[in-house]
Design an enzyme around this catalytic site. Structure first.
Site, PDB file in Angstrom:
ATOM      1  N   GLN A   1       0.816  -1.209   0.000  1.00 14.03           N
ATOM      2  CA  GLN A   1       0.000   0.000   0.000  1.00 14.03           C
ATOM      3  C   GLN A   1       0.853   1.265   0.000  1.00 14.03           C
ATOM      4  OE1 GLN A   1      -2.270  -0.708   3.571  1.00 14.03           O
ATOM      5  NE2 GLN A   1      -3.279  -2.499   2.719  1.00 14.03           N
TER       6      GLN A   1
ATOM      7  N   HIS B   1      -0.616   0.106   5.739  1.00 12.67           N
ATOM      8  CA  HIS B   1      -1.095   1.072   6.747  1.00 12.67           C
ATOM      9  C   HIS B   1      -0.129   2.237   6.962  1.00 12.67           C
ATOM     10  CE1 HIS B   1      -3.559  -2.504   8.588  1.00 12.67           C
ATOM     11  NE2 HIS B   1      -3.748  -2.344   7.285  1.00 12.67           N
TER      12      HIS B   1
ATOM     13  N   GLU C   1     -14.357   2.914  10.219  1.00  8.43           N
ATOM     14  CA  GLU C   1     -14.870   3.945  11.129  1.00  8.43           C
ATOM     15  C   GLU C   1     -14.778   5.357  10.553  1.00  8.43           C
ATOM     16  OE1 GLU C   1     -12.552   3.630  14.725  1.00  8.43           O
ATOM     17  OE2 GLU C   1     -13.418   1.661  15.246  1.00  8.43           O
TER      18      GLU C   1
ATOM     19  N   TYR D   1      -8.544   5.960  20.416  1.00  3.19           N
ATOM     20  CA  TYR D   1      -9.620   5.458  19.546  1.00  3.19           C
ATOM     21  C   TYR D   1      -9.746   3.939  19.572  1.00  3.19           C
ATOM     22  CZ  TYR D   1     -10.508  10.213  18.592  1.00  3.19           C
ATOM     23  OH  TYR D   1     -10.858  11.533  18.782  1.00  3.19           O
TER      24      TYR D   1
ATOM     25  N   TYR E   1      -9.181 -10.999   9.229  1.00  5.28           N
ATOM     26  CA  TYR E   1      -9.564 -11.346   7.856  1.00  5.28           C
ATOM     27  C   TYR E   1      -9.871 -12.828   7.700  1.00  5.28           C
ATOM     28  CZ  TYR E   1      -8.176  -6.670   6.459  1.00  5.28           C
ATOM     29  OH  TYR E   1      -8.088  -5.308   6.337  1.00  5.28           O
TER      30      TYR E   1
END
Ligand code: HEC
Length: 470
Positions: free
Chosen positions: A181, A250, A342, A352, A363
């Site tokens: 990513q 991430h 979220e 959080y 997953y």
């Protein structure tokens, strides 16, 4: 039945949400619940579990976990207190929500209607017009003026779009590590860009003294563009090599500039427990001055072991960040695991919750936790189960769709959706799908022409929503 399964398979691969209905949790369902609630959750001895709005007992008064633990001897629903752990029961609840949503998708229940090339959703008829083509996995767009925009491509190129023409890649931009990513991610100009010319880039990079490694971390630089060349580069945020990680996931980024500060996120980088560790920069939203200095009034600056730029923690994978145009309140979108994407209101020093509390599971269908709430941990303003693979967010500020003004738009990758959220008194009171299956929605932005722009992947294009002529 066969057709149903075929359709299910087809739709899931189409959506990329291909884990839905699979894994350890499916086995758990088959062993404990299927005999009465049916292979496809559509009912048998016990009623169908597909549509929560038709459930009669589980609701505000009694939560799912309590009900399944206790059972109900009056109706013949057995209790599972001995047989299943709380996290297992919680994973079954996520599974039931996933399969229910998928059944609605297969049935074609979506709020978007299409006639020819005119789409109808959110009270408007509109067209989705391609604006910038010839891109490779575009990640972010930033409008410099009515005729100019900056666009990043994840593989490393920064391009300028000027008077309808897409430039060659800007030369001499920073070296990015493109794995998974990671890559060249966020781009935005300083609020005083017209005076100072600063453009900020967020990307994944190797540590300064570690050329050729696979370890990388989120980095931010600013620079200027002169004759399509990147110049005057300054490093704004970079973490020491000890915090770099090999995982290609991430990275976060997305920028909000406000009152001289720069806010941005870094995801947990695949190390979920580090999101709760204040000594580490990952799994956090950060606040720095726009020149890179750490503000002396940041919430954890006085804790010796804490990473000083931390603004909030327990954030799994921030993928969108935007400030409300009127109140300035900062909202974040966060990619959950399997379930539990979220929308959060970002407040200084708050936790959080990831991975202690979450509305998702692993997953592979194994539970993460049975807890969705805990004292001292923030609840999301809104969450999606199954995950839509939430990505960029933007408060719409244009005037082409007056009813949408200041609504929060959120893109979804795997779900290929664009959501419109209406937020009132700090609560999300409405969530509806505005685009469906037009491509993976990576980013969303209000354009200077008053239209709503989306950055799509597969197909790789920047497109805008334009009201259809009467
Ligand atoms: C022996 C049969 C049986 C098994 C096994 C069973 N259920 Fe049930 N379940 C029922 C019956 C009967 C009802 C009540 C249905 C009704 O009122 O129509 C029910 C109701 C429910 C409801 C509905 C609550 C509501 O508000 O309407 C849920 C949720 C539920 N079961 C979940 C589960 C889960 C999860 C499992 C597996 C862990 C499971 N059930 C296993 C028979 C069963």
């Amino acid at each position: 039945m066969r057709l149903f399964i075929l359709l299910l398979t087809f739709t899931s691969s189409l959506l990329g949400q291909n884990r839905i209905g699979t894994g350890a949790v499916q086995k758990l369902y088959q062993e404990n619940c299927m005999s009465c609630h049916g292979e496809h959750l559509d009912g048998g001895l016990g009623h169908s579990l597909l549509d929560r709005s038709e459930w009669t007992v589980v609701g505000d008064e009694l939560d799912f976990i309590q009900y399944v633990q206790a059972g109900d001897s009056n109706t013949g629903m057995p209790g599972f207190r001995e047989a299943l752990t709380v996290p297992e029961i919680r994973s079954l609840e996520i599974y039931i929500d996933e399969v229910g949503q998928q059944a609605r998708d297969v049935a074609g229940e979506t709020s978007v209607k299409r006639q020819g090339d005119v789409l109808t959703a959110g009270g408007y008829d509109f067209r989705l017009e391609p604006v910038i083509e010839g891109l490779q996995t575009p990640w972010s767009i930033y409008f410099l003026s009515t005729t100019e925009a900056l666009i990043t491509e994840r593989s490393g190129q920064l391009r300028l779009w000027r008077a309808g023409q897409l430039s060659e890649p800007i030369t001499a931009t920073p070296k990015v590590i493109t794995q998974g990513q990671g890559g060249l991610l966020e781009v935005a100009a300083h609020p005083d860009y017209l005076d100072n010319g600063w453009i900020y880039l967020g990307f994944s990079a190797a540590a300064a003294d570690a050329e050729g490694t696979k370890y990388s971390m989120t980095k931010i630089v600013r620079g200027r563009i002169v004759d399509e060349q990147w110049v005057d580069e300054q490093v704004i945020f970079e973490v020491p090599a000890e915090f770099h990680r090999q995982a290609g996931v991430h990275f976060g980024t997305r920028f909000v500039f406000q009152d001289g500060y720069l806010y941005f996120g870094i995801g947990d980088r695949g190390a979920q427990n580090q999101a709760q560790d204040l000594s580490r920069p990952n799994g956090k939203i950060h606040r720095i001055h726009d020149d890179g200095r750490v503000p002396v009034d940041n919430p954890f600056v006085n804790q010796a072991s804490a990473y000083p730029s931390i603004w909030t923690f327990g954030n799994r994978n921030p993928q969108g960040l935007d400030a409300h145009p009127i109140t300035g309140a900062i909202f974040e979108s966060e990619h959950g695991p399997r379930g539990g994407d979220e929308i959060n209101l970002i407040l200084a020093g708050r936790n959080y919750g990831w991975p202690v509390i979450t509305y998702g599971m692993n997953y592979n269908g194994k539970p993460i936790t049975g807890q969705t709430a805990a004292p001292g941990m923030e609840q999301p303003l809104h969450y999606w189960t199954p995950s839509i693979a939430v990505c960029g967010i933007d408060f719409y500020e244009g005037d082409q769709f007056p009813e949408w003004k200041y609504n929060l738009f959120a893109g979804g990758l795997a779900s290929q959706e664009l959501h419109r959220l209406v937020i009132e008194d700090g609560r999300v009171i409405h969530d509806e799908v505005i685009l469906k299956n037009e491509g993976r929605v990576r980013d969303v932005a209000s354009g200077p022409d008053g239209c709503l722009y989306v950055v799509l992947n597969d197909p790789d294009v920047v497109a805008r929503l334009v009201p259809a002529a009467e």
